[in-house]
Design a protein around this motif. Structure first.
Motif, PDB file in Angstrom:
ATOM      1  N   ALA A   1      33.959 -11.171  82.112  1.00 38.96           N
ATOM      2  CA  ALA A   1      33.422 -13.133  83.040  1.00 38.96           C
ATOM      3  C   ALA A   1      31.392 -13.500  82.295  1.00 38.96           C
ATOM      4  CB  ALA A   1      33.776 -13.144  84.063  1.00 38.96           C
ATOM      5  N   ILE A   2      30.542 -12.146  83.088  1.00 38.69           N
ATOM      6  CA  ILE A   2      29.559 -12.807  83.272  1.00 38.69           C
ATOM      7  C   ILE A   2      28.590 -13.016  81.305  1.00 38.69           C
ATOM      8  CG2 ILE A   2      26.809 -12.208  83.486  1.00 38.69           C
ATOM      9  CD1 ILE A   2      28.554 -11.918  86.462  1.00 38.69           C
ATOM     10  N   VAL A   3      29.320 -11.383  81.143  1.00 43.44           N
ATOM     11  CA  VAL A   3      28.545 -11.322  79.384  1.00 43.44           C
ATOM     12  C   VAL A   3      29.710 -12.221  78.617  1.00 43.44           C
ATOM     13  CG1 VAL A   3      28.875  -9.592  77.532  1.00 43.44           C
ATOM     14  CG2 VAL A   3      28.875  -8.735  79.858  1.00 43.44           C
ATOM     15  N   LEU A   4      29.555 -13.115  78.644  1.00 43.49           N
ATOM     16  CA  LEU A   4      30.823 -13.929  77.580  1.00 43.49           C
ATOM     17  C   LEU A   4      29.794 -15.277  77.706  1.00 43.49           C
ATOM     18  CD1 LEU A   4      34.858 -13.124  77.914  1.00 43.49           C
ATOM     19  CD2 LEU A   4      32.843 -12.958  76.277  1.00 43.49           C
ATOM     20  N   PHE A   5      29.678 -14.898  79.106  1.00 41.94           N
ATOM     21  CA  PHE A   5      28.555 -16.517  79.284  1.00 41.94           C
ATOM     22  C   PHE A   5      26.921 -16.666  78.039  1.00 41.94           C
ATOM     23  CE2 PHE A   5      30.682 -18.031  82.801  1.00 41.94           C
ATOM     24  CZ  PHE A   5      29.998 -19.832  82.708  1.00 41.94           C
ATOM     25  N   PRO A   6      26.747 -15.446  78.454  1.00 43.59           N
ATOM     26  CA  PRO A   6      24.776 -16.315  77.174  1.00 43.59           C
ATOM     27  C   PRO A   6      25.533 -15.903  75.735  1.00 43.59           C
ATOM     28  CG  PRO A   6      24.538 -14.114  79.027  1.00 43.59           C
ATOM     29  CD  PRO A   6      26.235 -14.459  78.899  1.00 43.59           C
ATOM     30  N   LEU A   7      27.215 -15.704  75.291  1.00 45.98           N
ATOM     31  CA  LEU A   7      27.348 -15.849  73.956  1.00 45.98           C
ATOM     32  C   LEU A   7      28.214 -17.879  74.422  1.00 45.98           C
ATOM     33  CD1 LEU A   7      29.283 -12.718  74.019  1.00 45.98           C
ATOM     34  CD2 LEU A   7      27.313 -13.386  72.605  1.00 45.98           C
ATOM     35  N   GLY A   8      28.525 -17.972  75.026  1.00 48.01           N
ATOM     36  CA  GLY A   8      29.086 -19.212  74.958  1.00 48.01           C
ATOM     37  C   GLY A   8      27.876 -20.663  74.782  1.00 48.01           C
TER      38      GLY A   8
ATOM     39  N   LEU B   1      17.000 -18.900  76.937  1.00 46.67           N
ATOM     40  CA  LEU B   1      16.799 -18.213  78.604  1.00 46.67           C
ATOM     41  C   LEU B   1      16.841 -19.182  79.942  1.00 46.67           C
ATOM     42  CD1 LEU B   1      13.718 -15.114  77.258  1.00 46.67           C
ATOM     43  CD2 LEU B   1      16.612 -15.050  78.066  1.00 46.67           C
ATOM     44  N   ALA B   2      16.170 -20.593  79.338  1.00 44.81           N
ATOM     45  CA  ALA B   2      16.254 -21.128  80.412  1.00 44.81           C
ATOM     46  C   ALA B   2      17.074 -21.800  80.867  1.00 44.81           C
ATOM     47  CB  ALA B   2      15.602 -22.940  80.507  1.00 44.81           C
ATOM     48  N   VAL B   3      18.357 -21.636  80.052  1.00 48.09           N
ATOM     49  CA  VAL B   3      19.249 -22.294  80.785  1.00 48.09           C
ATOM     50  C   VAL B   3      20.145 -21.642  81.490  1.00 48.09           C
ATOM     51  CG1 VAL B   3      21.462 -23.246  80.051  1.00 48.09           C
ATOM     52  CG2 VAL B   3      19.769 -23.983  78.310  1.00 48.09           C
ATOM     53  N   LEU B   4      19.714 -20.115  81.217  1.00 53.66           N
ATOM     54  CA  LEU B   4      20.375 -19.167  81.190  1.00 53.66           C
ATOM     55  C   LEU B   4      20.490 -18.911  82.737  1.00 53.66           C
ATOM     56  CD1 LEU B   4      21.219 -16.433  78.926  1.00 53.66           C
ATOM     57  CD2 LEU B   4      22.796 -17.371  79.690  1.00 53.66           C
ATOM     58  N   SER B   5      19.186 -18.678  82.864  1.00 49.51           N
ATOM     59  CA  SER B   5      18.476 -18.521  84.589  1.00 49.51           C
ATOM     60  C   SER B   5      18.855 -19.226  85.085  1.00 49.51           C
ATOM     61  CB  SER B   5      16.649 -18.223  83.959  1.00 49.51           C
ATOM     62  OG  SER B   5      16.650 -19.367  84.498  1.00 49.51           O
ATOM     63  N   ARG B   6      19.124 -20.812  84.798  1.00 51.42           N
ATOM     64  CA  ARG B   6      19.381 -21.725  85.527  1.00 51.42           C
ATOM     65  C   ARG B   6      20.544 -21.348  86.001  1.00 51.42           C
ATOM     66  NH1 ARG B   6      20.473 -23.575  88.361  1.00 51.42           N
ATOM     67  NH2 ARG B   6      20.402 -26.154  89.145  1.00 51.42           N
ATOM     68  N   ILE B   7      21.793 -21.528  85.274  1.00 56.31           N
ATOM     69  CA  ILE B   7      23.402 -20.937  86.037  1.00 56.31           C
ATOM     70  C   ILE B   7      23.807 -19.022  85.948  1.00 56.31           C
ATOM     71  CG2 ILE B   7      23.855 -22.956  84.255  1.00 56.31           C
ATOM     72  CD1 ILE B   7      24.783 -20.675  82.316  1.00 56.31           C
ATOM     73  N   ALA B   8      22.632 -18.603  86.188  1.00 54.18           N
ATOM     74  CA  ALA B   8      22.702 -17.265  86.707  1.00 54.18           C
ATOM     75  C   ALA B   8      23.346 -16.541  87.604  1.00 54.18           C
ATOM     76  CB  ALA B   8      21.157 -16.768  86.577  1.00 54.18           C
ATOM     77  N   ALA B   9      22.774 -17.794  88.741  1.00 55.94           N
ATOM     78  CA  ALA B   9      23.690 -17.183  90.370  1.00 55.94           C
ATOM     79  C   ALA B   9      24.875 -17.757  90.251  1.00 55.94           C
ATOM     80  CB  ALA B   9      22.919 -18.313  91.596  1.00 55.94           C
ATOM     81  N   GLY B  10      25.079 -19.127  90.211  1.00 56.89           N
ATOM     82  CA  GLY B  10      26.353 -19.465  89.633  1.00 56.89           C
ATOM     83  C   GLY B  10      27.135 -18.895  89.554  1.00 56.89           C
ATOM     84  N   THR B  11      27.000 -18.469  88.124  1.00 55.26           N
ATOM     85  CA  THR B  11      27.738 -17.617  87.176  1.00 55.26           C
ATOM     86  C   THR B  11      28.251 -16.446  87.872  1.00 55.26           C
ATOM     87  OG1 THR B  11      26.978 -18.702  85.071  1.00 55.26           O
ATOM     88  CG2 THR B  11      28.545 -17.102  84.678  1.00 55.26           C
ATOM     89  N   ILE B  12      27.408 -16.045  88.717  1.00 54.77           N
ATOM     90  CA  ILE B  12      27.779 -14.120  89.050  1.00 54.77           C
ATOM     91  C   ILE B  12      28.759 -14.573  89.962  1.00 54.77           C
ATOM     92  CG2 ILE B  12      26.692 -12.885  90.535  1.00 54.77           C
ATOM     93  CD1 ILE B  12      23.695 -12.555  88.337  1.00 54.77           C
ATOM     94  N   TRP B  13      28.033 -15.605  91.229  1.00 56.14           N
ATOM     95  CA  TRP B  13      29.024 -15.548  91.950  1.00 56.14           C
ATOM     96  C   TRP B  13      30.099 -15.838  92.111  1.00 56.14           C
ATOM     97  CZ3 TRP B  13      29.123 -15.063  96.933  1.00 56.14           C
ATOM     98  CH2 TRP B  13      28.556 -14.061  98.172  1.00 56.14           C
ATOM     99  N   VAL B  14      30.722 -17.506  91.135  1.00 56.40           N
ATOM    100  CA  VAL B  14      31.857 -17.734  90.538  1.00 56.40           C
ATOM    101  C   VAL B  14      32.576 -16.823  89.986  1.00 56.40           C
ATOM    102  CG1 VAL B  14      33.303 -19.048  88.717  1.00 56.40           C
ATOM    103  CG2 VAL B  14      31.395 -20.291  90.526  1.00 56.40           C
ATOM    104  N   ALA B  15      32.277 -15.827  89.294  1.00 52.50           N
ATOM    105  CA  ALA B  15      32.656 -14.292  88.535  1.00 52.50           C
ATOM    106  C   ALA B  15      33.158 -13.241  89.763  1.00 52.50           C
ATOM    107  CB  ALA B  15      32.101 -13.738  88.053  1.00 52.50           C
TER     108      ALA B  15
END
Lengths: 221, 185
Positions: free
Chosen positions: A32-39, A44-58
């Protein structure tokens, strides 16, 4: 007391011998998390912004995956009846099963989270808080999840109901878990969020065994 | 399910529940084991209402229901040891239980390889591994071959000779001598 430890030990042994279920949870979490950067693209700025939320939701969804197996196998093969007729209190049994569930799902998620945080370009300042927040949050998921699992144990194909019952109850864990990591990244104090997560854990620790035990008693009738 | 039911059991006595399918034999056993709630009536042990001290009641009886509660992934010995530990009896009698049910050669075999009869014997071996005064047995002979049924009858006789009690639901003769019959339905 030693009977409770035998129950935890048995659940761990069963989980270990059916390791594919633990691995399935972890694979879901990682994919679920690996697919996010691909999606969302490699920004990198966007990814680090959504990192915490993505990890927690997954993590939240991954924890839901294994919940329907918490009581169902014991219910189906008659073990639950025998446990309920044993000298152990049902609340203690629930607590022991939650403990074993957390050791085989929550703990591996916590171990994987920092690695995936690198992938999501989470700033270094957030790592320690992420692990700490997950250490406080994932036991709550197992405990609250036990309520949903207990309520659906006698329902045919009740497994699909579990996330619907449990997810609304654990949204505070998600909000404060993400809030803590974002706060740490921003350089703010996160003790407030962590204390709320700890408080949620304590409340779940006290109330969830009683609620789940009541659900199991209903299912036995 | 049933009303106006009354029975008592003394030391060494046995009660056999009879009746057609669906007459409530299993329900009565589950009720005695505290898995079903009584709508009315009382259940006493040595003159004390069992509802007053449920923990004390739960160390009096052993319940063996339809399902064997045998985990396919655990070995026969692990299954029996687990239930003995849960009952608070420790693992001292596990080898004895394996021998009594003639499953000692299978002790280290994962239960998923067992036949239905061997699985039933593994389930019943709990009765020896964790001694209890009152045995609540739901169709204990299902799946057992003639030899195993016979040695189980001997085990039940031994249990009663030692002051134990048995309440069993069954359709066939279990070999319980001079047991009281309770016909349901």
């Amino acid at each position: 007391m030693s009977a409770i430890f035998s129950l935890i030990r048995r659940d761990l042994a069963l989980a270990w011998r059916r390791a594919s279920e633990i691995v399935a949870v972890l694979i879901f979490f990682v994919l679920a998390i690996v697919l996010f950067p691909l999606g969302v693209g490699p920004d990198l700025a966007v990814l680090s912004r959504i990192a915490a939320g993505t990890i927690w939701v997954a993590a939240l969804l991954a924890a839901m995956l294994s919940l329907d197996r918490l009581f169902l196998p014991d219910h189906d093969d008659g073990s639950l009846d025998l446990l309920m007729a044993s000298p152990l209190s049902l609340e203690a049994i629930v607590l022991a099963k939650c403990c074993a569930h957390w050791l085989v799902t929550g703990l591996p998620l916590i171990v994987c989270a920092p690695v995936l945080a690198i992938l999501m370009n989470l700033p270094w300042e957030g790592f320690a808080t992420l692990v700490l927040a997950m250490a406080l949050g994932t036991p709550t998921l197992s405990l609250v999840g036990a309520i949903g699992a207990a309520l659906t144990v006698g329902v045919r194909r009740g497994g699909t109901l579990v996330p619907l019952l449990v997810l609304p109850l654990v949204i505070p864990v998600l909000i404060f878990g993400v809030g803590a990591v974002d706060g740490a990244v921003a350089g703010a104090s996160v003790s407030g969020q962590l204390m709320i997560l700890a408080a949620a854990l304590l409340v779940a620790l006290v109330l969830a065994p009683f609620a789940a035990a009541a659900g199991l008693r209903l299912a036995a009738e | 399910m049933f009303a106006g039911l009354g029975f008592s059991l003394g030391s060494g006595e046995a009660l056999v529940l009879r009746g057609p399918n669906g007459s409530g034999k299993s329900s009565l056993l589950r009720l005695l084991a505290g898995l079903l709630r009584r709508e009315a009536g009382t259940l006493t042990w040595n003159g004390e209402d069992v509802d007053d001290d449920r923990e004390a009641w739960r160390v009096v009886f052993a319940f063996a229901g339809h399902a064997d509660a045998v985990k396919p992934l655990l070995t026969v010995r692990e299954n029996i040891s687990f239930w003995a530990e849960i009952a608070g009896a420790g693992t001292a009698r596990v080898s004895d239980a394996l021998a009594r049910f003639a499953i000692a050669p299978l002790a280290e075999v994962p239960a998923r390889f067992l036949s239905a009869g061997q699985r039933r014997r593994t389930g019943l071996a709990r009765l020896v591994a964790a001694p209890r005064t009152l045995w609540l047995l739901d169709e204990p002979s299902v799946g057992l071959d003639a030899d195993a049924t016979e040695s189980f009858a001997a085990l039940m006789a031994e249990h009663r000779a030692g002051g134990g009690m048995i309440i069993a639901a069954t359709h066939i003769e279990l070999g319980l001598d001079d047991a009281t019959n309770l016909v349901l339905g």
